[in-house]
Design an enzyme around this catalytic site. Sequence first.
Site, short mmCIF file in Angstrom:
data_model
loop_
_atom_site.label_atom_id
_atom_site.label_comp_id
_atom_site.label_asym_id
_atom_site.label_seq_id
_atom_site.Cartn_x
_atom_site.Cartn_y
_atom_site.Cartn_z
CB CYS A 122 -0.97 -0.01 1.18
SG CYS A 122 -2.08 -1.42 1.14
CG HIS A 255 -3.04 3.52 1.94
ND1 HIS A 255 -3.58 3.13 0.73
CD2 HIS A 255 -3.12 2.44 2.76
CE1 HIS A 255 -3.96 1.87 0.82
NE2 HIS A 255 -3.71 1.42 2.04
CG ASN A 285 -6.57 -0.75 1.35
OD1 ASN A 285 -5.91 -0.35 0.40
ND2 ASN A 285 -6.02 -1.16 2.49
#
Length: 328
Positions: A122, A255, A285
């Site tokens: 990520c 993020h 996500n």
Amino acid sequence: MTSYSKIVGTGSYLPPKRVTNDELAQQLAKKGIETSDEWIFSRSGISARHYAEADVLSSDLAVAASQRALQAAGLQANDIDLIILATSTPDHFGGFPSTACVVQRKLGITNGSAAMDVQAVCSGFIYAMSVADSFIKSGMYKNVLVIGAEVFSRILNFDDRTTCVLFGDGAGAIVMTGSKEPGILASKLHADGSHGHILCVPGNVNDGAIAGNAYLYMDGPAVFKLAVSVLDKVAREVLEIAQVDAREIDWLIPHQANIRIMQSTAKKLGLPLEKMVVTVDEHGNTSAASIPLALDQAVRDGRVKPGQNVMMEGVGGGFTWGAVLVRM
Ligand SMILES: CC(C)(COP(=O)(O)OP(=O)(O)OC[C@H]1O[C@@H](n2cnc3c(N)ncnc32)[C@H](O)[C@@H]1OP(=O)(O)O)[C@@H](O)C(=O)NCCC(=O)NCCS
């Protein structure tokens, strides 16, 4: 003389299939797995996510996002001399060619430009931007296409409600180019491999078959704790390097994993929540794609404007984390 690298175009792409929490809960209920919109939204801030169809690969999402970024930059594909693509769900799991090379071919780039993947889960897009910045500042490359692209749905175990409700598919891209004006003001990357086991896909390819578990495993509470402890610190490191005060940040683009982690970071940095770009509600996500997806949305809807200071930061498996401060 090029002193800085600058973002000159952004683009993003979400596969059309949108699945709401209620729809996902209904699908899981058929397998006897219980979840709800209330649980998912209250724990994560997620309302919906997008899933790519079975024959769509990360490179396909990446190409669509890249075409939009190139158009915004006013450049042709063959103007690009380096592609850096961040992904944990490459077209060839445990294999090659790299997804960046596949994207080069699909974009019709024939100029012999360099292309490589970056794997920092990520944090991948932050890593990729930082690498692009270094190459541009060194004078080695001029126009760099930086992409985050994921088909995370491929590595989700839809029998594990603690993880499968949290992730989605998508891609975002930016074009970075050499500039006399800033540009990327500063960046900082970190990793601590000793935490690798709390967020991982532990499988590998052996004897032509997947050996071990090829699904995402996450110790959610441990990841949460680590994320909130590193994100404001790395943002402060970057502010220190750039000699910029936190009050001068116009937009925080973290993020997009969990709204509670994002809010905690904004609070620790003393930033009002209105200065944070939030897309996790609509995308879930999307790992390396989440930051460029959020950036592109905020650029296109007019929130992020030229001359503004944007702090982007990510945390992910590895464990990896980092931040980049950009003057748009
Ligand atoms: C995963 C996460 C949302 C879980 O939230 P939490 O408040 O820590 O929840 P817990 O793990 O303590 O689980 C609470 C309960 O909900 C249950 N639960 C888990 N997933 C569920 C779901 N989808 N639906 C309903 N209940 C669920 C658990 O089984 C547990 O039940 P129990 O108390 O009876 O054992 C949270 O830990 C998190 O966001 N972690 C970080 C994830 C992240 O950002 N990852 C990416 C980083 S790059």
